[in-house]
Write a protein that holds these residues in place. Structure first.
Motif, PDB file in Angstrom:
ATOM      1  N   SER A   4      -3.263  25.831  54.378  1.00 36.77           N
ATOM      2  CA  SER A   4      -4.568  26.066  53.756  1.00 36.77           C
ATOM      3  C   SER A   4      -4.618  25.722  52.276  1.00 36.77           C
ATOM      4  O   SER A   4      -5.698  25.575  51.726  1.00 36.77           O
ATOM      5  CB  SER A   4      -4.981  27.523  53.950  1.00 36.77           C
ATOM      6  OG  SER A   4      -5.123  27.798  55.327  1.00 36.77           O
TER       7      SER A   4
ATOM      8  N   ALA B  16     -11.234  30.778  58.440  1.00 35.54           N
ATOM      9  CA  ALA B  16     -11.166  29.678  57.478  1.00 35.54           C
ATOM     10  C   ALA B  16      -9.777  29.512  56.856  1.00 35.54           C
ATOM     11  O   ALA B  16      -9.506  28.492  56.238  1.00 35.54           O
ATOM     12  CB  ALA B  16     -12.211  29.883  56.374  1.00 35.54           C
ATOM     13  N   TRP B  17      -8.914  30.490  57.010  1.00 38.93           N
ATOM     14  CA  TRP B  17      -7.572  30.424  56.426  1.00 38.93           C
ATOM     15  C   TRP B  17      -6.547  30.413  57.542  1.00 38.93           C
ATOM     16  O   TRP B  17      -6.669  31.131  58.522  1.00 38.93           O
ATOM     17  CB  TRP B  17      -7.329  31.647  55.532  1.00 38.93           C
ATOM     18  CG  TRP B  17      -6.129  31.531  54.648  1.00 38.93           C
ATOM     19  CD1 TRP B  17      -4.889  32.055  54.884  1.00 38.93           C
ATOM     20  CD2 TRP B  17      -6.053  30.862  53.395  1.00 38.93           C
ATOM     21  NE1 TRP B  17      -4.057  31.753  53.851  1.00 38.93           N
ATOM     22  CE2 TRP B  17      -4.739  31.013  52.916  1.00 38.93           C
ATOM     23  CE3 TRP B  17      -6.963  30.141  52.629  1.00 38.93           C
ATOM     24  CZ2 TRP B  17      -4.315  30.479  51.704  1.00 38.93           C
ATOM     25  CZ3 TRP B  17      -6.542  29.617  51.427  1.00 38.93           C
ATOM     26  CH2 TRP B  17      -5.248  29.784  50.970  1.00 38.93           C
TER      27      TRP B  17
ATOM     28  N   CYS C 275     -13.351  31.901  52.882  1.00 40.60           N
ATOM     29  CA  CYS C 275     -12.600  33.052  53.404  1.00 40.60           C
ATOM     30  C   CYS C 275     -13.153  34.357  52.861  1.00 40.60           C
ATOM     31  O   CYS C 275     -13.314  35.328  53.613  1.00 40.60           O
ATOM     32  CB  CYS C 275     -11.132  32.930  53.025  1.00 40.60           C
ATOM     33  SG  CYS C 275     -10.258  31.597  53.851  1.00 40.60           S
TER      34      CYS C 275
ATOM     35  N   GLU D  41     -10.612  21.523  47.179  1.00 36.71           N
ATOM     36  CA  GLU D  41     -10.600  21.856  48.609  1.00 36.71           C
ATOM     37  C   GLU D  41     -10.109  23.295  48.819  1.00 36.71           C
ATOM     38  O   GLU D  41     -10.690  24.063  49.603  1.00 36.71           O
ATOM     39  CB  GLU D  41      -9.683  20.871  49.339  1.00 36.71           C
ATOM     40  CG  GLU D  41      -9.369  21.227  50.766  1.00 36.71           C
ATOM     41  CD  GLU D  41      -8.207  20.414  51.336  1.00 36.71           C
ATOM     42  OE1 GLU D  41      -8.020  20.501  52.560  1.00 36.71           O
ATOM     43  OE2 GLU D  41      -7.499  19.723  50.573  1.00 36.71           O
ATOM     44  N   THR D  42      -9.076  23.686  48.121  1.00 41.46           N
ATOM     45  CA  THR D  42      -8.523  25.035  48.252  1.00 41.46           C
ATOM     46  C   THR D  42      -9.511  26.070  47.739  1.00 41.46           C
ATOM     47  O   THR D  42      -9.704  27.119  48.369  1.00 41.46           O
ATOM     48  CB  THR D  42      -7.173  25.134  47.520  1.00 41.46           C
ATOM     49  OG1 THR D  42      -6.288  24.137  48.047  1.00 41.46           O
ATOM     50  CG2 THR D  42      -6.550  26.503  47.701  1.00 41.46           C
TER      51      THR D  42
ATOM     52  N   GLU E 274     -12.767  25.857  47.654  1.00 34.31           N
ATOM     53  CA  GLU E 274     -13.845  25.972  48.639  1.00 34.31           C
ATOM     54  C   GLU E 274     -13.386  26.796  49.847  1.00 34.31           C
ATOM     55  O   GLU E 274     -14.147  27.599  50.386  1.00 34.31           O
ATOM     56  CB  GLU E 274     -14.308  24.585  49.072  1.00 34.31           C
ATOM     57  CG  GLU E 274     -15.058  23.847  47.977  1.00 34.31           C
ATOM     58  CD  GLU E 274     -15.335  22.382  48.302  1.00 34.31           C
ATOM     59  OE1 GLU E 274     -14.988  21.913  49.417  1.00 34.31           O
ATOM     60  OE2 GLU E 274     -15.897  21.692  47.414  1.00 34.31           O
ATOM     61  N   ARG E 275     -12.139  26.606  50.247  1.00 39.41           N
ATOM     62  CA  ARG E 275     -11.618  27.360  51.384  1.00 39.41           C
ATOM     63  C   ARG E 275     -11.498  28.846  51.023  1.00 39.41           C
ATOM     64  O   ARG E 275     -11.824  29.715  51.829  1.00 39.41           O
ATOM     65  CB  ARG E 275     -10.266  26.805  51.828  1.00 39.41           C
ATOM     66  CG  ARG E 275      -9.754  27.461  53.087  1.00 39.41           C
ATOM     67  CD  ARG E 275      -8.526  26.787  53.669  1.00 39.41           C
ATOM     68  NE  ARG E 275      -8.905  25.506  54.231  1.00 39.41           N
ATOM     69  CZ  ARG E 275      -8.350  24.335  53.876  1.00 39.41           C
ATOM     70  NH1 ARG E 275      -7.388  24.291  52.995  1.00 39.41           N
ATOM     71  NH2 ARG E 275      -8.747  23.212  54.433  1.00 39.41           N
TER      72      ARG E 275
END
Length: 191
Positions: free
Chosen positions: A58, A51-52, A72, A64-65, A67-68
């Motif tokens: 990323s 995911a990263w 991760c 958005e960040t 959630e990422r």
């Protein structure tokens, strides 16, 4: 905490993204514990986290960040739990004799290296996670950290390369070398 687009664009030494990752790591570790270190261990850098990618690709808008980062962290935790289960399944019995211990160690190396290659897609520096995983495994069986690190380093000995999945024969040889180094015995194939 997310650096603004201007901060990221006006950052000739690319430190804004690294500072952000450091801040997130400190936050996650303070909340969840040391296991959270590595949440950003991207496949592109030899880790198991898909995911990263990197801070440049990323880190975006705050939501958005965030959630990422959560994705991760969950992916990293899933990987750690999977490895912990493998350790339990692969560990030699505490009362195993040298031959049985050798067999278990060789089998464990083969399976753990294969799992790391699968998780990292043998990308850049994947062997670093392999070394760490094997060291963790050996320490989970009661071996001291320094001895485990030396055994893993001696067994791998620079034989794994970035962007190259090792041949099964090489993985087998690494397993044999580690097992013999730690037990002084090969296993049943020598009979």
């Amino acid at each position: 905490m997310v650096p603004s687009e201007a901060d990221r664009t006006d950052d000739p030494d690319r430190m804004a993204g690294f500072r952000f990752i450091d801040k997130v790591t400190v936050l996650l570790v303070s909340r969840y514990g040391r296991w959270a270190c590595g949440w950003d261990y991207s496949v592109h850098n030899g880790g198991p986290v898909d995911a990263w990618c990197c801070d440049a690709h990323s880190v975006g808008e705050a939501q958005e960040t965030a959630e990422r980062v959560v994705a991760c962290l969950l992916e990293w935790r899933d990987w750690q739990e999977d490895v912990a289960e493998r350790f339990e399944q692969l560990a030699p019995h505490p009362d195993a004799d040298a031959e049985d211990r050798s067999w278990h160690l060789e089998r464990a190396v083969t399976r753990l290296v294969t799992a790391v290659v699968s998780s990292t897609h043998a990308e850049s520096s994947w062997y670093g996670l392999c070394e760490t995983t094997l060291t963790w495994f050996l320490t989970s069986t009661g071996l001291g950290l320094e001895e485990a690190q030396k055994a893993v380093e001696a067994a791998i000995g620079g034989r794994f390369k970035s962007h190259v999945a090792p041949a099964p024969t090489l993985v087998d040889r690494v397993g044999e070398d580690l097992a013999i180094r730690l037990t002084g015995r090969g296993f049943y194939r020598e009979r």
